[in-house]
Design an enzyme around this catalytic site. Structure first.
Site, PDB file in Angstrom:
ATOM      1  CD  GLU A  16      -1.508  -2.338   1.919  1.00  0.00           C
ATOM      2  OE1 GLU A  16      -0.274  -2.555   2.025  1.00  0.00           O
ATOM      3  OE2 GLU A  16      -2.370  -3.163   2.290  1.00  0.00           O
ATOM      4  CG  HIS A 705      18.565   4.457  -9.116  1.00  0.00           C
ATOM      5  ND1 HIS A 705      19.862   4.231  -9.493  1.00  0.00           N
ATOM      6  CD2 HIS A 705      17.968   3.251  -9.068  1.00  0.00           C
ATOM      7  CE1 HIS A 705      20.052   2.939  -9.654  1.00  0.00           C
ATOM      8  NE2 HIS A 705      18.922   2.319  -9.395  1.00  0.00           N
TER       9      HIS A 705
END
Ligand code: GLN
Ligand code: ZN
Length: 785
Positions: A16, A705
């Site tokens: 989540e 990244h």
């Protein structure tokens, strides 16, 4: 005996937190929504642990991105370049530090990220300046403690200790050592701890994993100062001093004489330290016994844990003991209950497993067994556990007929290429016809939402394997066309068929299974689902040839075959704990060797064997490294040496400091290594002052990244710097790592700039560009249909 836990996973049973962060970053949700997801998760973690019967529940172990980053924010160590963002909400500032910020006219690079000790978790490296000051700048620790307390939890705040925090960082200018900042840092720690104490915290867990490392004298001194000062500053609070991932070893006398309440021991990695610690400890010191493995997913063998605990009880009595996992449970998945159906683990293997929730239960069970031996209930739990342990030990799933003989047949010549690098590179140059400063990528291209949706539909049976393959092929065609247009020299197929570089192989190997929900945080919102290696590893058949060969046939430019190396598969899997890791590495190496040969036979002239985890697998203590490096190098060589001289072997490494293992990296004898360096501005190459890397090398010229697109000039500068260490004939041009987490837009922009940078260098080098169009058709390859 009190039970406690060093930390719970954060990403959510169903990831989540990942979803919430990514939605927030994409501008699809508000900060309030994100914060509320965090709150719900913390609550559920606390409730789960309390329901299991745990006495001390960790808090402030939660983080939206990374707990080291949180610590930097808590003590106000915000690198000066983010000063213009001071007006942002704290959470946005943290995300900017973690991911870079390229918005509203700002162009700020992210903080460096590196591996958390020998794990696959990455933290953001604190940056320190000589004039560094610290102030309490965030009340996160206190807030989360109050939040837990309001829920009725007996909460124990977790803080990264001051010495380890400084040690994990880097000096951003010369003329000082970061430990010299300790004096300025300690009052801030004392303030944080005093606030917690006054709010009602009885215990505080202070993580000092550096105590498990070889320490210089200045670090030892820093420990003495730090804990003396904290004791003086907050005399009432009970410090549980934790270190993990190895034994205290020669730091035992140091650790047991620090003025703390409890010292935690990782008895999974270092059970042998128990006696010595107990013998060395002063009268009043308490111990936390980390008997449940926080780094692996196998069920605990209760009788083995109890034997250790009994030893401790005999020595110091049970009132001075706590029971715990060996380290934070951050490194294991949530709950085996999610695994019934959906994964691909043999049914019987499921009962051998314990994830975070089960591990907390084991801690409580073990404490119960140790304190009420002989009760009927205890006897029952013990017998049940012994039965499972026994069933696993005697399972036929552990053994593969014939593998032992194949491994016994491996001879020294199987670990060597036919000729030296000099000879090979000449033959390869003739076969490949590459320009100076060849450009390439590390393998993966963006994993788009469509691609993930496609995989999900296949999993649910909404599309058949044929349409899935067609869709993947279409992606490959588009990627190959784009790379040709962009002028990249050595192409890749894009790894669109792989959701994960280790899981993909795990699925194709006997002895390996994988879970449905066994996610573990890697960095920020990124998670990995490590395969479970439960038995002998054997390749079932070709694993990658179909895609690589399809791609090869689309172009006249050389195509790289892409494999994950044996050490990385081992390191990023939950490996079996019933045989030495080196044995499993050899089995994996044999499987990859077979695949390398199949790729060569199919006509791939370049094969890359990724070993990004090579460094992280290295033991933390110097004394244990040689042994590891020797078997790890051997595994790579076994995997890679079965090819002709003309076939060019690449390897790739990232996310670690490699300076100290350059000789071993050279010993891998890959023809080319592409390696991460851009985030640290090519610092790596400084190692070349003392060690000459003998083969070709592609130091990454941009960080993958962050969404930030690097400029041509930046990359030219980095390459020029590289040229002062690497002769031009051996310098490759590539990004730091694969591009799967980026979007196509960013990828195309960054790679186009990269090709432009390589061209500028070629012009400077006066060599001109080799006409790619004139390249002769690859000779000796299998025909393409
Ligand atoms: N070939 C892999 C990729 O490009 C390498 C990933 C890695 O090093 N972590 O995705
Ligand atoms: Zn990489």
């Amino acid at each position: 005996m009190l039970t406690h836990n060093l930390g719970y996973p954060r990403i959510g049973r169903r990831r989540e937190l990942k979803e919430a962060c990514e939605r927030y970053w994409a501008g699809e949700s508000t900060l309030e929504e994100l914060l509320s997801v965090g709150q719900t998760l913390r609550r559920s973690h606390w409730l789960t642990q309390r329901e299991a019967g745990l006495d001390l529940i960790p808090c402030n172990d939660f983080s939206y991105y990374d707990h080291v980053l949180d610590m930097s924010q808590m003590v106000g160590a915000i690198p000066p370049r983010y000063a213009p963002l001071a007006g942002l909400p704290a959470m946005d500032l943290a995300f900017a530090m973690a991911r870079g910020y390229q918005k509203d006219g700002h162009d700020l690079i992210a903080m460096e990220m590196t591996k958390w000790f020998d794990t696959n978790y990455h933290y953001l490296v604190p940056e320190f300046h000589k004039a560094q000051t610290f102030t309490v700048q965030s009340s996160k620790a206190l807030d989360e403690f109050l939040e837990a307390k309001a829920l009725g939890m007996n909460a124990k705040p977790v803080l990264l200790g001051p010495v380890s925090y400084l040690m994990l960082g880097k000096e951003k200018e010369g003329g000082f050592h970061r430990l010299q900042l300790l004096e300025r840092l300690l009052p801030v720690y004392a303030e944080l701890m005093r606030d917690l104490f006054e709010a009602g915290a009885e215990f505080v867990q202070v993580d000092e994993p550096f105590l498990s490392l070889d320490l210089e004298e200045n670090v030892v001194e820093a420990y003495r100062t730090a804990y003396r000062e904290l004791k003086r500053g907050v005399p009432g609070i009970r410090i549980i001093l934790t270190s993990y991932f190895d034994g205290l070893r020669n730091n035992i006398p140091l650790a047991v004489h620090l003025p703390v309440h409890t010292v935690h021991l990782d008895l999974q990695r270092a059970p042998e330290q128990l006696e010595e610690v107990l013998a060395a400890a002063p009268e009043e010191l308490c111990f936390s016994l980390g008997v449940v493995d926080g780094r692996n997913i196998w069920r605990n063998d209760f009788s083995a844990s109890l034997a250790l605990i009994r030893k401790a009880i005999d020595a110091v009595g049970s009132s001075r003991l706590m029971i715990a996992p060996s380290c934070s449970l951050l490194h294991v998945p949530y709950d085996t209950a999610l695994e019934s159906g959906g994964g691909a683990l043999p049914e019987v293997v499921l009962e051998w497993l314990a994830f975070a929730r089960q591990k907390v239960g084991e801690v409580c069970d073990i404490a119960y067994l140790a304190s009420s031996p002989g009760s009927p209930e205890a006897a029952l739990r013990l017998a049940e556990n012994a039965l499972v342990v026994q069933r696993r030990r005697s399972s036929p799933l552990l053994h593969n007929e014939g593998l032992e003989e194949r491994l016994a047949d491996v001879a020294p010549r199987d670990l060597r290429r036919e000729s030296s690098f000099e000879v090979r590179s000449r033959k390869q140059a003739a076969a490949l016809n590459l320009p100076l400063f060849p450009t390439t990528t590390i393998g993966s291209f963006p994993q788009t939402t469509e691609l993930r949706r496609l995989r999900n539909r296949l999993r649910k049976g909404e599309i058949d394997i044929e349409s899935y393959r067609e869709a993947i092929e279409a992606e490959i065609v588009a990627a190959v066309r784009w790379q040709e247009e962009a002028g990249i020299d050595v192409l890749v197929h894009g790894e669109f068929e792989r959701a994960d570089m280790v899981e993909y192989f795990g699925r194709k190997l006997d002895g390996c299974g994988f879970t449905a929900h066994g996610w573990v945080q890697s960095y920020g919102s990124r998670c990995v689902k490590p395969p479970v290696i439960y038995g002998d590893v054997v390749r079932k058949g070709a694993m990658t040839v179909r895609w690589s060969d399809f791609a090869r046939c689309l172009t006249r430019k050389p195509m790289k075959g892409m494999l994950t190396g044996p050490v990385t598969i081992l390191q990023w899997s939950f490996a079996r704990d019933d045989q030495p890791r080196r044995e499993t590495a050899r089995q994996l190496a044999l499987a990859i060797r077979d695949e390398v040969r199949d790729l060569e036979r199919a006509g791939l002239k370049i094969i890359q064997i990724d070993e990004p985890a090579f460094r992280e697998g290295m033991p933390l203590r110097k004394g244990s490294r040689e042994e590891y490096l020797s078997w790890a190098v051997e595994a790579f060589r076994l995997a890679s040496s079965g090819v002709r001289d003309e076939t060019q072997i690449h390897t790739h490494m990232c996310y670690s400091e490699f300076n100290d293992i350059m000789p071993e990296i050279a010993a891998l004898d890959a023809d080319v290594i592409t390696i991460e360096t851009s985030r640290s501005q090519m610092e790596l190459l400084e190692a070349f002052n003392t060690f000459r890397y003998p083969n070709a090398i592609g130091p990454g010229v941009f960080d993958v990244h962050t969404p930030r697109v690097p400029t041509v000039e930046e990359m030219v500068t980095l390459l020029r710097r590289a040229l002062s260490y690497v002769p031009k004939e051996r310098l490759w041009v590539n990004p730091d790592c694969g591009l799967k987490t980026r979007r196509w837009e960013e990828t195309k922009a960054a790679l186009s700039n990269m090709v432009a940078a390589a061209r500028i260098l070629r012009e400077e080098g006066g060599e001109g560009e080799v006409e790619q169009e004139e390249m002769p058709a690859a000779s000796g390859s299998a025909p393409c249909k």
